[in-house]
Motif scaffolding. Structure first.
Motif, PDB file in Angstrom:
ATOM      1  N   GLN A 136      40.004 -23.057 -29.955  1.00  9.31           N
ATOM      2  CA  GLN A 136      38.598 -22.802 -30.280  1.00  9.31           C
ATOM      3  C   GLN A 136      37.709 -23.131 -29.073  1.00  9.31           C
ATOM      4  O   GLN A 136      36.784 -22.378 -28.759  1.00  9.31           O
ATOM      5  CB  GLN A 136      38.185 -23.623 -31.503  1.00  9.31           C
ATOM      6  CG  GLN A 136      36.836 -23.239 -32.048  1.00  9.31           C
ATOM      7  CD  GLN A 136      36.509 -23.971 -33.335  1.00  9.31           C
ATOM      8  OE1 GLN A 136      36.871 -25.132 -33.500  1.00  9.31           O
ATOM      9  NE2 GLN A 136      35.824 -23.304 -34.242  1.00  9.31           N
ATOM     10  N   LYS A 137      38.001 -24.226 -28.379  1.00 12.36           N
ATOM     11  CA  LYS A 137      37.239 -24.590 -27.182  1.00 12.36           C
ATOM     12  C   LYS A 137      37.397 -23.518 -26.107  1.00 12.36           C
ATOM     13  O   LYS A 137      36.429 -23.139 -25.446  1.00 12.36           O
ATOM     14  CB  LYS A 137      37.715 -25.934 -26.629  1.00 12.36           C
ATOM     15  CG  LYS A 137      37.272 -27.133 -27.396  1.00 12.36           C
ATOM     16  CD  LYS A 137      37.783 -28.398 -26.723  1.00 12.36           C
ATOM     17  CE  LYS A 137      37.434 -29.641 -27.495  1.00 12.36           C
ATOM     18  NZ  LYS A 137      37.938 -30.864 -26.833  1.00 12.36           N
ATOM     19  N   ILE A 138      38.626 -23.041 -25.921  1.00 11.86           N
ATOM     20  CA  ILE A 138      38.886 -22.013 -24.905  1.00 11.86           C
ATOM     21  C   ILE A 138      38.062 -20.770 -25.207  1.00 11.86           C
ATOM     22  O   ILE A 138      37.403 -20.212 -24.323  1.00 11.86           O
ATOM     23  CB  ILE A 138      40.395 -21.679 -24.835  1.00 11.86           C
ATOM     24  CG1 ILE A 138      41.183 -22.876 -24.278  1.00 11.86           C
ATOM     25  CG2 ILE A 138      40.639 -20.432 -23.998  1.00 11.86           C
ATOM     26  CD1 ILE A 138      42.690 -22.770 -24.444  1.00 11.86           C
ATOM     27  N   GLU A 139      38.092 -20.347 -26.460  1.00 10.05           N
ATOM     28  CA  GLU A 139      37.352 -19.143 -26.844  1.00 10.05           C
ATOM     29  C   GLU A 139      35.839 -19.324 -26.671  1.00 10.05           C
ATOM     30  O   GLU A 139      35.152 -18.414 -26.222  1.00 10.05           O
ATOM     31  CB  GLU A 139      37.697 -18.736 -28.281  1.00 10.05           C
ATOM     32  CG  GLU A 139      39.137 -18.267 -28.449  1.00 10.05           C
ATOM     33  CD  GLU A 139      39.482 -17.063 -27.581  1.00 10.05           C
ATOM     34  OE1 GLU A 139      38.755 -16.050 -27.641  1.00 10.05           O
ATOM     35  OE2 GLU A 139      40.479 -17.146 -26.840  1.00 10.05           O
ATOM     36  N   GLU A 140      35.333 -20.506 -27.017  1.00  9.04           N
ATOM     37  CA  GLU A 140      33.899 -20.778 -26.846  1.00  9.04           C
ATOM     38  C   GLU A 140      33.514 -20.707 -25.375  1.00  9.04           C
ATOM     39  O   GLU A 140      32.479 -20.134 -25.014  1.00  9.04           O
ATOM     40  CB  GLU A 140      33.551 -22.158 -27.407  1.00  9.04           C
ATOM     41  CG  GLU A 140      33.524 -22.229 -28.910  1.00  9.04           C
ATOM     42  CD  GLU A 140      33.335 -23.649 -29.448  1.00  9.04           C
ATOM     43  OE1 GLU A 140      33.140 -24.588 -28.640  1.00  9.04           O
ATOM     44  OE2 GLU A 140      33.382 -23.814 -30.671  1.00  9.04           O
ATOM     45  N   LYS A 141      34.340 -21.303 -24.517  1.00  5.36           N
ATOM     46  CA  LYS A 141      34.046 -21.305 -23.080  1.00  5.36           C
ATOM     47  C   LYS A 141      34.148 -19.901 -22.497  1.00  5.36           C
ATOM     48  O   LYS A 141      33.386 -19.535 -21.605  1.00  5.36           O
ATOM     49  CB  LYS A 141      34.957 -22.294 -22.356  1.00  5.36           C
ATOM     50  CG  LYS A 141      34.633 -23.752 -22.705  1.00  5.36           C
ATOM     51  CD  LYS A 141      35.569 -24.728 -22.015  1.00  5.36           C
ATOM     52  CE  LYS A 141      35.351 -26.150 -22.440  1.00  5.36           C
ATOM     53  NZ  LYS A 141      34.082 -26.732 -22.104  1.00  5.36           N
ATOM     54  N   LYS A 142      35.078 -19.101 -23.007  1.00  3.52           N
ATOM     55  CA  LYS A 142      35.185 -17.708 -22.559  1.00  3.52           C
ATOM     56  C   LYS A 142      33.920 -16.934 -22.925  1.00  3.52           C
ATOM     57  O   LYS A 142      33.414 -16.150 -22.127  1.00  3.52           O
ATOM     58  CB  LYS A 142      36.403 -17.029 -23.201  1.00  3.52           C
ATOM     59  CG  LYS A 142      37.665 -17.181 -22.403  1.00  3.52           C
ATOM     60  CD  LYS A 142      38.864 -16.539 -23.070  1.00  3.52           C
ATOM     61  CE  LYS A 142      38.648 -15.126 -23.505  1.00  3.52           C
ATOM     62  NZ  LYS A 142      39.815 -14.536 -24.178  1.00  3.52           N
ATOM     63  N   GLU A 143      33.414 -17.185 -24.141  1.00  2.12           N
ATOM     64  CA  GLU A 143      32.182 -16.518 -24.586  1.00  2.12           C
ATOM     65  C   GLU A 143      30.997 -16.899 -23.720  1.00  2.12           C
ATOM     66  O   GLU A 143      30.052 -16.141 -23.566  1.00  2.12           O
ATOM     67  CB  GLU A 143      31.895 -16.856 -26.045  1.00  2.12           C
ATOM     68  CG  GLU A 143      32.818 -16.170 -27.024  1.00  2.12           C
ATOM     69  CD  GLU A 143      32.600 -16.620 -28.469  1.00  2.12           C
ATOM     70  OE1 GLU A 143      31.560 -17.262 -28.751  1.00  2.12           O
ATOM     71  OE2 GLU A 143      33.474 -16.331 -29.304  1.00  2.12           O
ATOM     72  N   GLN A 144      31.043 -18.103 -23.141  1.00  3.31           N
ATOM     73  CA  GLN A 144      29.978 -18.560 -22.249  1.00  3.31           C
ATOM     74  C   GLN A 144      30.139 -17.979 -20.842  1.00  3.31           C
ATOM     75  O   GLN A 144      29.349 -18.268 -19.959  1.00  3.31           O
ATOM     76  CB  GLN A 144      29.978 -20.092 -22.168  1.00  3.31           C
ATOM     77  CG  GLN A 144      29.646 -20.765 -23.482  1.00  3.31           C
ATOM     78  CD  GLN A 144      29.924 -22.269 -23.462  1.00  3.31           C
ATOM     79  OE1 GLN A 144      30.321 -22.828 -22.435  1.00  3.31           O
ATOM     80  NE2 GLN A 144      29.722 -22.914 -24.592  1.00  3.31           N
ATOM     81  N   GLY A 145      31.188 -17.195 -20.632  1.00  3.62           N
ATOM     82  CA  GLY A 145      31.393 -16.530 -19.350  1.00  3.62           C
ATOM     83  C   GLY A 145      32.256 -17.292 -18.352  1.00  3.62           C
ATOM     84  O   GLY A 145      32.323 -16.915 -17.186  1.00  3.62           O
ATOM     85  N   MET A 146      32.909 -18.355 -18.801  1.00  7.96           N
ATOM     86  CA  MET A 146      33.756 -19.131 -17.888  1.00  7.96           C
ATOM     87  C   MET A 146      35.082 -18.411 -17.671  1.00  7.96           C
ATOM     88  O   MET A 146      35.632 -17.802 -18.591  1.00  7.96           O
ATOM     89  CB  MET A 146      34.034 -20.526 -18.455  1.00  7.96           C
ATOM     90  CG  MET A 146      32.848 -21.451 -18.459  1.00  7.96           C
ATOM     91  SD  MET A 146      33.263 -23.056 -19.182  1.00  7.96           S
ATOM     92  CE  MET A 146      33.908 -23.885 -17.748  1.00  7.96           C
ATOM     93  N   SER A 147      35.603 -18.526 -16.455  1.00 13.04           N
ATOM     94  CA  SER A 147      36.917 -17.962 -16.158  1.00 13.04           C
ATOM     95  C   SER A 147      37.989 -18.874 -16.741  1.00 13.04           C
ATOM     96  O   SER A 147      37.751 -20.063 -16.980  1.00 13.04           O
ATOM     97  CB  SER A 147      37.114 -17.852 -14.643  1.00 13.04           C
ATOM     98  OG  SER A 147      37.231 -19.146 -14.072  1.00 13.04           O
TER      99      SER A 147
ATOM    100  N   HIS B 250      40.467 -26.167 -15.729  1.00  9.95           N
ATOM    101  CA  HIS B 250      39.979 -27.334 -14.984  1.00  9.95           C
ATOM    102  C   HIS B 250      39.142 -28.239 -15.888  1.00  9.95           C
ATOM    103  O   HIS B 250      39.293 -29.463 -15.865  1.00  9.95           O
ATOM    104  CB  HIS B 250      39.169 -26.872 -13.767  1.00  9.95           C
ATOM    105  CG  HIS B 250      38.586 -27.999 -12.970  1.00  9.95           C
ATOM    106  ND1 HIS B 250      39.357 -28.802 -12.166  1.00  9.95           N
ATOM    107  CD2 HIS B 250      37.317 -28.463 -12.879  1.00  9.95           C
ATOM    108  CE1 HIS B 250      38.574 -29.722 -11.610  1.00  9.95           C
ATOM    109  NE2 HIS B 250      37.334 -29.528 -12.030  1.00  9.95           N
ATOM    110  N   GLU B 251      38.243 -27.649 -16.678  1.00 14.17           N
ATOM    111  CA  GLU B 251      37.382 -28.420 -17.592  1.00 14.17           C
ATOM    112  C   GLU B 251      38.220 -29.181 -18.626  1.00 14.17           C
ATOM    113  O   GLU B 251      37.963 -30.347 -18.902  1.00 14.17           O
ATOM    114  CB  GLU B 251      36.404 -27.490 -18.319  1.00 14.17           C
ATOM    115  CG  GLU B 251      35.340 -26.902 -17.441  1.00 14.17           C
ATOM    116  CD  GLU B 251      34.185 -27.845 -17.193  1.00 14.17           C
ATOM    117  OE1 GLU B 251      33.808 -28.572 -18.115  1.00 14.17           O
ATOM    118  OE2 GLU B 251      33.671 -27.845 -16.058  1.00 14.17           O
ATOM    119  N   LEU B 252      39.210 -28.509 -19.198  1.00 10.24           N
ATOM    120  CA  LEU B 252      40.057 -29.140 -20.216  1.00 10.24           C
ATOM    121  C   LEU B 252      40.898 -30.270 -19.629  1.00 10.24           C
ATOM    122  O   LEU B 252      41.090 -31.302 -20.261  1.00 10.24           O
ATOM    123  CB  LEU B 252      40.950 -28.102 -20.898  1.00 10.24           C
ATOM    124  CG  LEU B 252      40.220 -27.065 -21.757  1.00 10.24           C
ATOM    125  CD1 LEU B 252      41.199 -25.998 -22.250  1.00 10.24           C
ATOM    126  CD2 LEU B 252      39.503 -27.709 -22.924  1.00 10.24           C
TER     127      LEU B 252
END
Length: 155
Positions: free
Chosen positions: A74-85, A91-93
């Motif tokens: 869920q975190k990965i998908e949220e960050k993808k929606e925010q435009g993160m690669s 790296h963030e995780l």
């Protein structure tokens, strides 16, 4: 058609709906994880290959994911929606994981210090008044400040 009962899990600012028959299971197969999260098995496999998710392999080569993978996806998908690669997300995780380990180490060290301070206070209280005064004079002001701070945190 099988009817499933769904329940909500609240974990670290995330609301995840999970089938009740899966709650309490230690590991999830990739198909179960895909069904719970709505993310395809192919995408989950891709994230695993990139190192975004960790899976254990059984002797028959099945992938098993921990329950925490639900929230992580869920975190990965949220960050993808925010435009993160995906590289930046990884790296963030990893950074979050390191911070959690650091906090655990600090807690363990604080527990150790708490025991030391308690032992010291007990020893001081068991000494005669003149010995107590001598001990207190030999403790630096920094040590006293640290002990007071620890006592505030502990109590």
């Amino acid at each position: 058609m099988v009817a499933y009962k769904f329940i909500n899990l609240y974990t670290k600012n995330h609301n995840v709906t999970v089938r009740s028959d899966l709650v309490g299971k230690e590991k999830l197969k990739i198909g179960e994880l895909a069904e719970i999260t709505g993310i395809t098995k192919r995408t989950i496999d891709y994230y695993t290959n990139l190192g975004l998710l960790k899976a254990e392999r059984s002797t028959s080569n099945y992938r098993y994911y921990p329950q925490e993978a639900i929230v992580r996806l869920q975190k990965i998908e949220e960050k993808k929606e925010q435009g993160m690669s995906l590289e930046k997300i990884k790296h963030e995780l990893e950074k979050e994981n390191v911070e959690e380990i650091d906090i655990q180490e600090i807690r363990l060290h604080m527990q150790y210090l708490e025991k030391e301070v308690s032992t010291l206070l007990e020893q001081i209280n068991n000494k005669e008044e003149t010995t107590q005064h001598t001990i207190k004079q030999n403790i630096s002001s920094d040590s006293v400040a640290l002990m007071q701070s620890l006592l505030l945190l502990i109590t």
